[in-house]
Design an enzyme around this catalytic site. Structure first.
Site, short mmCIF file in Angstrom:
data_model
loop_
_atom_site.label_atom_id
_atom_site.label_comp_id
_atom_site.label_asym_id
_atom_site.label_seq_id
_atom_site.Cartn_x
_atom_site.Cartn_y
_atom_site.Cartn_z
N TRP A 364 0.82 -1.21 0.00
CA TRP A 364 0.00 0.00 0.00
C TRP A 364 0.86 1.26 0.00
O TRP A 364 0.38 2.33 -0.34
CB TRP A 364 -0.93 0.01 1.22
CG TRP A 364 -0.22 0.24 2.53
CD1 TRP A 364 0.86 -0.43 3.02
CD2 TRP A 364 -0.52 1.25 3.49
NE1 TRP A 364 1.23 0.07 4.24
CE2 TRP A 364 0.40 1.10 4.56
CE3 TRP A 364 -1.49 2.24 3.59
CZ2 TRP A 364 0.39 1.92 5.69
CZ3 TRP A 364 -1.51 3.05 4.71
CH2 TRP A 364 -0.58 2.89 5.74
N ASP A 365 2.13 1.11 0.38
CA ASP A 365 3.04 2.26 0.46
C ASP A 365 3.05 3.05 -0.84
O ASP A 365 3.15 4.28 -0.84
CB ASP A 365 4.47 1.79 0.75
CG ASP A 365 4.57 0.87 1.94
OD1 ASP A 365 3.82 -0.13 1.97
OD2 ASP A 365 5.40 1.12 2.82
N GLU A 491 -0.51 -3.01 12.29
CA GLU A 491 -0.28 -4.46 12.29
C GLU A 491 -0.11 -5.07 13.68
O GLU A 491 0.09 -6.28 13.81
CB GLU A 491 0.95 -4.83 11.42
CG GLU A 491 0.78 -4.43 9.96
CD GLU A 491 1.96 -4.86 9.10
OE1 GLU A 491 2.95 -5.38 9.65
OE2 GLU A 491 1.89 -4.67 7.87
#
Length: 533
Positions: A364-365, A491
């Site tokens: 997603w970065d 996370e």
């Protein structure tokens, strides 16, 4: 950059360069990353040219990978099945310099002067070392490198050897297959560090060499992806190679000569790689395709200078009165350029093309952190990254069906479009990647006004991700829309209900899709998205 700022004598604060003025053992791996070069497609770590002085040397091509079957302790429906890992491509940054019988290395030889740098304004790496040889001669070696931009698979390297007296020089230039070499890994328990394959990865297809030229190609054992390399050498005064040896793991061109005072020996190494769809056809010679991209070394250096001249004209950020901050900002902008400039229609790996960290995967970065930068500095590049995500849409729709949701579910980490995370809780459960893609799409559309993309690929990305959210969540007894069993970007709190970040981003995604004027969206679906948001 803590290593840099902690010792400003060794790493002086220069606004347009990263400079090292003294070699010290113990930090070679970190510095190989900091001094790396790349163009988004091809990357070369900033290792020293002598094998004894390198820690984790290597070169990489974005997206070139090997695959394997993921083994789970217990299989379950929907688990990731295919692992993917970026390949170390055969590495051209290797030299052996022997002067009067002494092999020059930082580890063993006497160093009188040392300076290496990477210049943000030109993209050129230079390392100049003056050695006091055991024979009494004072010898200076200067290596320079740059990656190409007109031909994105090209790499130029020059090595100059100068002496204060006549010496016997034995110089070998090598291409080494590092993928299938044993490597001492100093951080085996670091989850960011890529693993290694049990068997051989690169299978030789063509191994040819002669008269200072090499034409080599390989095929990955499981993914079937091919890579070709062409290497030509040029020397000052027309020195002919003593021998040229081609092998599947180690190929070399060797020069044996006398170097006289005031007559330096200069060796230029032009390298070209070919990989990707253009060389996947079994009838296509990957080494021949690479040969077409060969360019004179000085042309590659000139390309790099011109590319960065244009880049800094539109992308520089100037901070007055804070020189340390200024250097750090320019170094970071330089890294962004190196990770994206010629990626074309491809993803941006978490480590760019500076190493194998995170196994070369796209996360997603790229949408949350990189796409805003690209949208405002290189909108064509931003669109290409989104086109790459759109290319993954068919696989994302299949993945959504596997997990019993509508629309499209993009992989948390991937190279080829398939989910590569073997750990569901910190992988697939991070559904927020869908909203990251929608966020980047919406920002690009807002900033660029690209109506063609809005009506086609952009709309599809927004619609299919919105459909995923509306089916993943539910309306509770309180009348509010809830999303359960997801993991947020931290996370550390995995598989939770109503993660704040996920909910906020899903709401953005749903609203952006509902605002579209598109024939695929009927009134009932639009109303559902608006109510859920």
């Amino acid at each position: 950059m803590a290593l840099i700022t902690a010792d400003r004598e060794r790493f002086p604060n220069t606004p347009w360069q990263l400079v090292e003025t003294r070699h010290e053992p113990g930090s070679a791996g970190t510095l190989e990353t900091l001094f790396a070069l790349g163009n988004g497609h091809l990357g070369i770590r900033g290792a020293h040219w002598a094998a004894a002085d390198a820690d984790l040397p290597g070169s990489f091509i974005n997206g070139l990978h090997e695959i394997w079957d993921i083994k789970h302790a217990e299989n379950a429906f929907g688990f990731a099945r295919t692992g993917q890992r970026i390949i170390y491509i055969p590495d051209a940054n290797n030299f052996t310099v022997v002067i009067d019988g002494e092999s020059l290395t930082l580890a063993e030889s006497a160093v009188v002067d040392y300076r290496r740098s990477v210049d943000f304004s030109t993209g050129i790496y230079e390392c100049r070392i003056t050695w006091r040889c055991r024979s009494g001669a004072t010898v200076t070696t200067t290596e320079r490198r740059a990656v190409g931009f007109a031909a994105r698979g090209s790499l130029g390297i020059s090595l100059e050897v100068a002496s204060d007296r006549e010496v016997s020089a034995d110089v070998t230039s090598s291409v080494i297959n590092r993928q299938d070499q044993p490597v001492e890994d100093h951080s085996a328990h670091d989850p960011r560090r890529a693993g290694r394959h049990a068997g051989r990865v690169l299978l030789p297809v063509r191994i040819d060499g002669g008269d200072g030229s090499l034409r080599l190609s390989w095929e990955a054992a499981e993914s079937g992806q091919r890579v070709g390399i062409a290497v030509d050498h040029w020397t000052s005064a027309g020195h002919q190679p003593f021998e040229t040896v081609a092998g599947e793991d180690d190929s070399s061109v060797r020069y044996v000569l006398a170097v006289r005072a005031e007559e330096p020996f200069r060796l230029e190494k032009s390298v070209s790689y070919a990989a990707g769809r253009g060389v996947q056809d079994a009838e296509r010679d990957a080494a021949e395709a690479a040969e077409a991209g060969l360019r004179p070394v000085e042309d590659i250096f000139a390309e790099s200078r011109e590319h960065y001249r244009a880049y800094w004209a539109t992308s520089d950020i100037v901070v007055g009165g804070q020189p340390e901050l200024q250097q750090a900002i320019r170094w970071n902008l330089f890294q962004l350029a190196q990770a994206t400039a010629r990626a074309d229609v491809a993803g941006i790996p978490a480590k760019g093309v500076t190493g194998s960290g995170y196994e070369g995967h796209y996360f997603w970065d790229q949408e949350v952190y990189l796409l805003p930068y690209l949208t405002y500095t290189n909108p064509v590049g931003a669109r290409q990254v989104l086109e790459f995500r759109h290319d993954m849409l068919p696989a994302a729709k299949i993945r959504a069906k596997e997990l019993s949701v509508d629309g499209a579910l993009f992989p948390w980490r991937t190279i080829n479009g398939l989910e590569a995370s073997a750990y569901y809780a910190a992988g697939t459960a991070q559904f927020h990647i869908a909203a990251a893609i929608a966020f980047a799409t919406n920002r690009y559309l807002w900033a660029s006004g690209d109506e063609t993309f809005r009506e086609g690929m952009g709309a599809e990305l927004l619609i299919e991700t919105a459909r995923m959210w509306s089916s993943l969540g539910f309306f509770g007894k309180d009348g509010l829309f809830h999303i359960h069993g997801v993991t947020g970007p931290d996370e550390y709190t995995a598989v939770v209900n109503d993660n704040l970040y996920t909910n906020v981003m899903a709401r953005f995604n749903l609203r952006a899709a509902a605002a579209l004027d598109h024939p695929e969206i009927d009134d009932a679906e639009r109303q559902l998205w608006e109510q859920a948001a």
